[in-house]
Design a protein around this motif. Structure first.
Motif, PDB file in Angstrom:
ATOM      1  N   GLN A 290       3.107   7.836   5.130  1.00 39.94           N
ATOM      2  CA  GLN A 290       3.201   6.662   4.354  1.00 39.94           C
ATOM      3  C   GLN A 290       3.753   6.429   3.538  1.00 39.94           C
ATOM      4  O   GLN A 290       5.087   5.648   3.522  1.00 39.94           O
ATOM      5  CB  GLN A 290       1.765   6.065   3.414  1.00 39.94           C
ATOM      6  CG  GLN A 290       0.081   6.021   4.203  1.00 39.94           C
ATOM      7  CD  GLN A 290       0.482   4.985   5.059  1.00 39.94           C
ATOM      8  OE1 GLN A 290       0.997   3.537   5.036  1.00 39.94           O
ATOM      9  NE2 GLN A 290       0.432   5.113   6.541  1.00 39.94           N
ATOM     10  N   LEU A 291       4.315   7.719   3.286  1.00 33.93           N
ATOM     11  CA  LEU A 291       5.829   8.419   1.955  1.00 33.93           C
ATOM     12  C   LEU A 291       6.790   7.713   3.189  1.00 33.93           C
ATOM     13  O   LEU A 291       8.076   6.895   3.136  1.00 33.93           O
ATOM     14  CB  LEU A 291       6.293   9.107   0.925  1.00 33.93           C
ATOM     15  CG  LEU A 291       5.565   9.433  -0.143  1.00 33.93           C
ATOM     16  CD1 LEU A 291       5.191  10.419  -0.628  1.00 33.93           C
ATOM     17  CD2 LEU A 291       5.744   8.049  -0.846  1.00 33.93           C
ATOM     18  N   SER A 292       7.059   8.748   4.500  1.00 35.47           N
ATOM     19  CA  SER A 292       7.743   8.646   5.707  1.00 35.47           C
ATOM     20  C   SER A 292       7.822   7.115   6.154  1.00 35.47           C
ATOM     21  O   SER A 292       9.122   6.542   6.326  1.00 35.47           O
ATOM     22  CB  SER A 292       7.158   9.434   6.309  1.00 35.47           C
ATOM     23  OG  SER A 292       6.988  11.136   5.795  1.00 35.47           O
TER      24      SER A 292
ATOM     25  N   GLY B 126      11.213   2.411   6.048  1.00 33.28           N
ATOM     26  CA  GLY B 126      11.600   0.714   6.225  1.00 33.28           C
ATOM     27  C   GLY B 126      12.958   0.454   4.923  1.00 33.28           C
ATOM     28  O   GLY B 126      12.915  -0.733   5.846  1.00 33.28           O
ATOM     29  N   PHE B 127      12.448   1.170   4.371  1.00 32.12           N
ATOM     30  CA  PHE B 127      13.972   0.868   3.380  1.00 32.12           C
ATOM     31  C   PHE B 127      14.677   1.442   3.583  1.00 32.12           C
ATOM     32  O   PHE B 127      16.532   0.883   3.206  1.00 32.12           O
ATOM     33  CB  PHE B 127      13.068   1.260   1.414  1.00 32.12           C
ATOM     34  CG  PHE B 127      12.178   0.861   0.898  1.00 32.12           C
ATOM     35  CD1 PHE B 127      12.744  -0.270   1.086  1.00 32.12           C
ATOM     36  CD2 PHE B 127      11.756   1.820  -0.157  1.00 32.12           C
ATOM     37  CE1 PHE B 127      11.212  -1.042   0.060  1.00 32.12           C
ATOM     38  CE2 PHE B 127      10.737   0.785  -1.175  1.00 32.12           C
ATOM     39  CZ  PHE B 127      10.886  -0.255  -0.757  1.00 32.12           C
TER      40      PHE B 127
ATOM     41  N   LYS C  84       0.273  -1.072   0.441  1.00 32.36           N
ATOM     42  CA  LYS C  84       0.352   0.116   0.042  1.00 32.36           C
ATOM     43  C   LYS C  84       1.049   0.985   0.080  1.00 32.36           C
ATOM     44  O   LYS C  84       0.862   2.480  -1.097  1.00 32.36           O
ATOM     45  CB  LYS C  84      -1.413  -0.328   1.037  1.00 32.36           C
ATOM     46  CG  LYS C  84      -1.986   1.142   1.459  1.00 32.36           C
ATOM     47  CD  LYS C  84      -2.689   1.352   2.707  1.00 32.36           C
ATOM     48  CE  LYS C  84      -1.776   1.415   3.643  1.00 32.36           C
ATOM     49  NZ  LYS C  84      -3.303   1.352   4.822  1.00 32.36           N
ATOM     50  N   GLN C  85       2.178   1.789   0.900  1.00 32.87           N
ATOM     51  CA  GLN C  85       2.962   2.063   0.803  1.00 32.87           C
ATOM     52  C   GLN C  85       3.901   2.592  -0.274  1.00 32.87           C
ATOM     53  O   GLN C  85       3.715   3.432  -1.013  1.00 32.87           O
ATOM     54  CB  GLN C  85       3.614   2.671   1.971  1.00 32.87           C
ATOM     55  CG  GLN C  85       3.065   2.355   3.403  1.00 32.87           C
ATOM     56  CD  GLN C  85       4.554   1.775   4.296  1.00 32.87           C
ATOM     57  OE1 GLN C  85       5.223   1.436   4.138  1.00 32.87           O
ATOM     58  NE2 GLN C  85       3.911   1.670   5.866  1.00 32.87           N
TER      59      GLN C  85
ATOM     60  N   PRO D  85      -3.658  14.616   1.458  1.00 37.41           N
ATOM     61  CA  PRO D  85      -2.089  15.331   1.594  1.00 37.41           C
ATOM     62  C   PRO D  85      -0.877  14.864   2.429  1.00 37.41           C
ATOM     63  O   PRO D  85      -0.041  13.870   2.318  1.00 37.41           O
ATOM     64  CB  PRO D  85      -1.701  16.381   1.095  1.00 37.41           C
ATOM     65  CG  PRO D  85      -2.994  16.934   0.845  1.00 37.41           C
ATOM     66  CD  PRO D  85      -3.894  16.080   1.213  1.00 37.41           C
ATOM     67  N   GLN D  86      -1.930  14.974   3.954  1.00 41.30           N
ATOM     68  CA  GLN D  86      -1.205  14.529   5.344  1.00 41.30           C
ATOM     69  C   GLN D  86      -1.443  12.839   5.434  1.00 41.30           C
ATOM     70  O   GLN D  86      -0.220  12.202   5.803  1.00 41.30           O
ATOM     71  CB  GLN D  86      -2.102  14.545   6.141  1.00 41.30           C
ATOM     72  CG  GLN D  86      -2.165  16.417   6.685  1.00 41.30           C
ATOM     73  CD  GLN D  86      -3.125  16.818   5.642  1.00 41.30           C
ATOM     74  OE1 GLN D  86      -3.196  16.473   4.462  1.00 41.30           O
ATOM     75  NE2 GLN D  86      -2.328  18.202   5.385  1.00 41.30           N
ATOM     76  N   THR D  87      -2.258  12.142   4.264  1.00 42.93           N
ATOM     77  CA  THR D  87      -2.353  10.551   4.588  1.00 42.93           C
ATOM     78  C   THR D  87      -1.100  10.061   3.590  1.00 42.93           C
ATOM     79  O   THR D  87       0.079   8.626   4.658  1.00 42.93           O
ATOM     80  CB  THR D  87      -3.682  10.096   4.508  1.00 42.93           C
ATOM     81  OG1 THR D  87      -4.120  10.198   5.151  1.00 42.93           O
ATOM     82  CG2 THR D  87      -3.309   8.780   3.473  1.00 42.93           C
TER      83      THR D  87
END
Length: 313
Positions: A36-38, A43-44, A5-6, A30-32
């Motif tokens: 999720q990008l962060s 994770g990466f 999803k991210q 946009p906040q959501t």
């Protein structure tokens, strides 16, 4: 474990050019998406975007991640289409990269057996130089590359060369030029107007070596990465051009040219380059079998070899 999803949100931001546009397409705030990008970057353990002014630009790792994400979601779309398709023939996408130096008529003759074998196939062809085509093969964005030179181990890409066949080279020109330069061929090519394939072509290197050995010095009137463009110039009488004899009839009929002569000691080879050592993809198998049994059969039975030159049987 990747959170898909991210990854999808990241892909949407990169595809649509920013968080705001992506949020509009996905009907999310946009906040959501930003949150999720962060999480994905955590994770990466890598930065995927750089902020340049008010814009987001992919980092080098971000570009790599996007190429994989794009492939993942394209395959997902194909899966969705295959499952929801109403008719009984499931569309299958077959992506082929074709070197610009491979004549279009040869490319068609090589690929047509795949269309005949599988009516449900969806053929996607990309015409480019070998550097780009090999990069797509490494990223699994292409199922097969058709080229006139093998993939070298120096390139650093894992792949296998499957020799489709080979044929001699001949020279062609308009009837007027052919009549003038046919006598005393091939030495008549000395000071003759010549059209050459581009530097990415295996034929170019072969011809230059041969001309030098024969002490033949033609007047080069043009160089062309695209063989179709080279033939268009030849058709207008600009010069003489070299070509594979396997499409001799097509060259003469379509472009109104005649053969000056054939150089039997010069052989041009064509390869199917894949990520697999053994050919298993039905379309690739159909291409290989038809090339060996039909297209190139009059000239030579082809052998399959891997990129290190070992026979692949």
């Amino acid at each position: 474990m990747i959170n898909y999803k991210q990854l999808y949100y990241f892909w949407a931001v990169a595809k649509h050019g920013g968080i705001t546009r992506a949020s509009e397409q996905l009907h999310l705030t946009p906040q959501t998406i930003s949150g999720q990008l962060s999480e994905l970057e955590k994770g990466f353990e890598a930065t995927l975007f750089d902020r340049v002014g008010r814009r987001l630009e992919l980092t080098a790792l971000g570009k790599l991640a996007y190429s994989y994400a794009d492939e993942i979601f394209q395959v997902g779309k194909e899966l969705e289409n295959a499952i929801t398709k109403k008719n009984n023939i499931r569309e299958r996408v077959f992506r082929v990269g074709i070197s610009s130096s491979v004549p279009k008529s040869i490319a068609y003759k090589l690929l047509s057996p795949a269309l005949e074998k599988d009516p449900g196939i969806h053929l996607v062809c990309k015409d480019n130089n070998l550097e780009h085509l090999f990069a797509d093969l490494a990223l699994h964005k292409t199922d097969l590359v058709i080229a006139d030179k093998p993939l070298s181990s120096d390139v650093g890409i894992k792949g296998y060369n499957h020799l489709l066949g080979e044929c001699p080279i001949a020279f062609y020109a308009t009837p007027a030029l052919a009549e003038r330069y046919r006598p005393n061929f091939p030495h008549s090519l000395n000071n003759a107007p010549l059209l050459l394939p581009g530097e990415d072509s295996a034929l170019r290197i072969m011809l230059q070596r041969w001309l030098s050995q024969q002490s033949i010095n033609p007047i080069v009137k043009g160089e062309f990465d695209d063989t179709a463009l080279m033939k268009a110039f030849a058709q207008e009488g600009v010069g003489i051009f070299p070509g594979p004899t396997v499409i001799d009839k097509e060259s003469q009929k379509e472009h109104g040219v005649e053969m000056l002569g054939e150089i039997t000691e010069l052989k041009i080879r064509y390869y199917a380059i894949s990520a697999e050592r053994k050919l298993r993809h039905p379309s690739v198998v159909a291409i290989s079998e038809a090339a060996q049994q039909n297209l190139f059969a009059p000239h030579q039975a082809a052998r399959n070899i891997d990129m290190d030159g070992h026979q692949d049987i």
